[in-house]
Enzyme design. Structure first.
Site, PDB file in Angstrom:
ATOM      1  N   ASP A 255       0.866  -1.182   0.000  1.00 41.92           N
ATOM      2  CA  ASP A 255       0.000   0.000   0.000  1.00 41.92           C
ATOM      3  C   ASP A 255       0.903   1.232   0.000  1.00 41.92           C
ATOM      4  O   ASP A 255       2.048   1.172   0.450  1.00 41.92           O
ATOM      5  CB  ASP A 255      -0.916   0.016   1.233  1.00 41.92           C
ATOM      6  CG  ASP A 255      -2.157   0.875   1.024  1.00 41.92           C
ATOM      7  OD1 ASP A 255      -3.234   0.314   0.740  1.00 41.92           O
ATOM      8  OD2 ASP A 255      -2.045   2.115   1.124  1.00 41.92           O
ATOM      9  N   ALA A 283       1.874   1.031  -6.237  1.00 37.82           N
ATOM     10  CA  ALA A 283       1.610  -0.260  -6.889  1.00 37.82           C
ATOM     11  C   ALA A 283       2.025  -0.251  -8.364  1.00 37.82           C
ATOM     12  O   ALA A 283       2.491  -1.265  -8.883  1.00 37.82           O
ATOM     13  CB  ALA A 283       0.130  -0.600  -6.763  1.00 37.82           C
ATOM     14  N   CYS A 343     -14.050  -0.229  -8.141  1.00 35.84           N
ATOM     15  CA  CYS A 343     -15.161   0.343  -7.387  1.00 35.84           C
ATOM     16  C   CYS A 343     -15.545   1.704  -7.963  1.00 35.84           C
ATOM     17  O   CYS A 343     -16.225   2.487  -7.304  1.00 35.84           O
ATOM     18  CB  CYS A 343     -14.825   0.436  -5.901  1.00 35.84           C
ATOM     19  SG  CYS A 343     -13.377   1.424  -5.560  1.00 35.84           S
TER      20      CYS A 343
HETATM   21  N1  SAH Z   1      -8.280  -4.077  -0.253  1.00 38.71           N
HETATM   22  C1  SAH Z   1      -8.749  -3.227   0.798  1.00 38.71           C
HETATM   23  C2  SAH Z   1      -9.241  -1.877   0.327  1.00 38.71           C
HETATM   24  C3  SAH Z   1      -8.302  -1.082  -0.541  1.00 38.71           C
HETATM   25  S1  SAH Z   1      -8.656   0.622  -0.571  1.00 38.71           S
HETATM   26  C4  SAH Z   1      -9.805  -3.959   1.635  1.00 38.71           C
HETATM   27  O1  SAH Z   1     -10.450  -4.921   1.172  1.00 38.71           O
HETATM   28  O2  SAH Z   1     -10.029  -3.566   2.784  1.00 38.71           O
HETATM   29  C5  SAH Z   1      -7.428   1.276  -1.594  1.00 38.71           C
HETATM   30  C6  SAH Z   1      -6.057   1.391  -0.956  1.00 38.71           C
HETATM   31  O3  SAH Z   1      -5.162   1.726  -2.019  1.00 38.71           O
HETATM   32  C7  SAH Z   1      -5.860   2.461   0.107  1.00 38.71           C
HETATM   33  O4  SAH Z   1      -5.384   1.853   1.271  1.00 38.71           O
HETATM   34  C8  SAH Z   1      -4.812   3.414  -0.481  1.00 38.71           C
HETATM   35  O5  SAH Z   1      -3.869   3.846   0.491  1.00 38.71           O
HETATM   36  C9  SAH Z   1      -4.124   2.536  -1.493  1.00 38.71           C
HETATM   37  N2  SAH Z   1      -3.514   3.212  -2.653  1.00 38.71           N
HETATM   38  C10 SAH Z   1      -3.993   4.231  -3.396  1.00 38.71           C
HETATM   39  N3  SAH Z   1      -3.191   4.486  -4.452  1.00 38.71           N
HETATM   40  C11 SAH Z   1      -2.157   3.599  -4.379  1.00 38.71           C
HETATM   41  C12 SAH Z   1      -1.009   3.338  -5.183  1.00 38.71           C
HETATM   42  N4  SAH Z   1      -0.762   4.044  -6.296  1.00 38.71           N
HETATM   43  N5  SAH Z   1      -0.181   2.340  -4.821  1.00 38.71           N
HETATM   44  C13 SAH Z   1      -0.432   1.593  -3.711  1.00 38.71           C
HETATM   45  N6  SAH Z   1      -1.491   1.796  -2.913  1.00 38.71           N
HETATM   46  C14 SAH Z   1      -2.355   2.785  -3.241  1.00 38.71           C
END
Ligand code: SAH
Length: 400
Positions: A255, A283, A343
């Site tokens: 994350d 990511a 989403c």
């Molecule tokens: N999978 C989780 C929800 C994910 S929410 C569950 O089921 O509870 C999306 C997440 O993506 C957030 O925590 C945010 O910090 C992260 N995020 C946003 N952009 C990102 C990026 N470019 N690289 C890595 N993480 C990222």
């Protein structure tokens, strides 16, 4: 209109004011959609929000609705009847919604999913003994006391927190606020989800404290996880990673938020998992690096935030979705499984699957579609109300 009084929460909420709608507005309700827009209003009191009676121009009663005089969505249908909408009415509706969730094998789940449960703009989530709710329209805000009484009577929680800090309240002219409505809900609540434990964060976490909408998808992915290496991208508090860790030898959870990862670590400890490593990274960058290093994984999860926040941003968002999906597909070992989702409300299911097909074509992999999914069953969509659906996902297996 001659409306002499405002409907407040404590007056028994008999709808004494009337809004008159056009034939087009009436037709929308007849077709099963609970919203009537500003442009389909013929006459309205225009003063204060609340519960109103709704008629067509010749005076025929159409129902009762939540009225938001400052919102484009002026009316949200509560009932076609003329019954009094008081705390007893809310109790009955919330009790019925809770009964539809009987047997959910988790202590954190959604009890009321707004329009999807016939209670527009009301979200009620259960976190163990606590309830976290959202009141997302001006009309509903007026009924706050009755709704809270209904929640108490139907669910008997230890405390109720209102996470009324969702940005959609701005469209309603409402303040963004977090309110301790009854008692006090702690900062973290330990909950259980199909045998996995995690700490929800009702006061400060995303949404009402956790991403409850992915609960069944986490279980599904857990069931398809192989014994090898797993990768959970956009892990937030590690919710998918925890389910992967039950079967995979090692899980890499990624994350961009260090705070989110810290919570993830706590959750791993809570379950006694020592096979998850937590990495703070973008990511997009990490996927490129993993591909360059020719690393492979037996299970990959892609659960990114909504890339398309508006209609205009869809093309760019699709570029982003395609990039991460294409790279994730290439990382799969033979027989490996990818769970991918979006989403973004503005990216329809059809458009999402076109993007996936495009990525699959470019990946050079043969990918079987094991499952097409949406949000968990406690977040019901209405077939004829597209606004109630936003989460779409797929479980894929790389055959070779
Ligand atoms: N999978 C989780 C929800 C994910 S929410 C569950 O089921 O509870 C999306 C997440 O993506 C957030 O925590 C945010 O910090 C992260 N995020 C946003 N952009 C990102 C990026 N470019 N690289 C890595 N993480 C990222």
């Amino acid at each position: 209109m001659t409306n002499s009084r405002t409907v407040g929460p404590s007056d028994g909420a008999v709808a004494t004011r009337t809004v008159i709608v056009s034939a087009k507005g009436a037709a929308r309700w007849q077709a099963g959609h609970p919203w009537i827009y500003r442009t389909d209003i013929y006459d309205e009191p225009g003063d204060a929000p609340g519960i109103v009676a709704v008629t067509e121009r010749r005076g025929r009663h159409l129902g009762q609705a939540l009225y938001s005089p400052r919102s484009e969505i002026r009316l949200r249908l509560l009932t076609r009847g003329r019954e009094t909408i008081d705390s007893t009415w809310w109790t009955r509706q919330i009790t019925a919604a809770a009964a539809r969730r009987a047997g959910v094998p988790a202590t954190a789940y959604r009890v009321v999913h707004a329009e999807g449960d016939g209670l527009p703009s009301l979200v009620v989530d259960r976190y163990g003994a606590y309830v976290v709710a959202q009141m997302l329209s001006a009309g509903l805000e007026q009924a706050r006391d009755d709704v809270l009484a209904g929640i108490e009577a139907a669910l008997a929680p230890d405390a109720i927190l209102l996470r009324n800090d969702s940005a959609v309240r701005r469209h309603e002219g409402l303040a963004l606020e977090v309110v301790a409505a009854r008692g006090s809900v702690p900062d973290t609540v330990a909950v259980e989800e199909h045998g996995v434990r995690y700490l929800a964060a009702p006061q400060a976490g995303q949404k009402t404290g956790a991403f409850l909408d992915q609960r069944e998808n986490r279980v599904l992915v857990g069931q398809h996880t192989g014994p090898g290496r797993a990768l959970d991208l956009f892990t937030y508090h590690g919710s998918f990673a925890l389910h992967l860790a039950r079967r995979a030898h090692e899980v890499l959870a990624v994350d961009s938020s260090a705070d989110a990862l810290a919570r993830g670590r706590e959750n791993a400890v809570l379950n006694g998992f020592a096979n998850i490593s937590w990495q703070e990274a973008n990511a997009f960058d990490l996927l490129r690096e993993l591909e360059a290093r020719e690393e492979t994984f037996d299970t990959v999860v892609l659960d990114p935030p909504a890339f398309a926040k508006s209609k205009q941003s869809v093309p760019r968002a699709l570029g982003g979705y395609k990039e991460i999906n294409l790279r994730a597909m290439r990382l799969l070992s033979a027989g490996g499984v990818l769970f991918t989702c979006s989403c973004s409300y503005h990216v329809s299911r059809a458009v999402f699957f076109d993007m996936l097909a495009d990525a699959a074509r470019d990946s050079g992999r043969r990918l079987q579609l094991l499952a097409v999914v949406g949000a968990s069953g406690d977040h019901p969509e209405l077939v004829n109300v597209p606004e109630t659906g936003y989460l779409k996902g797929a479980l894929l297996r790389a055959v070779d």
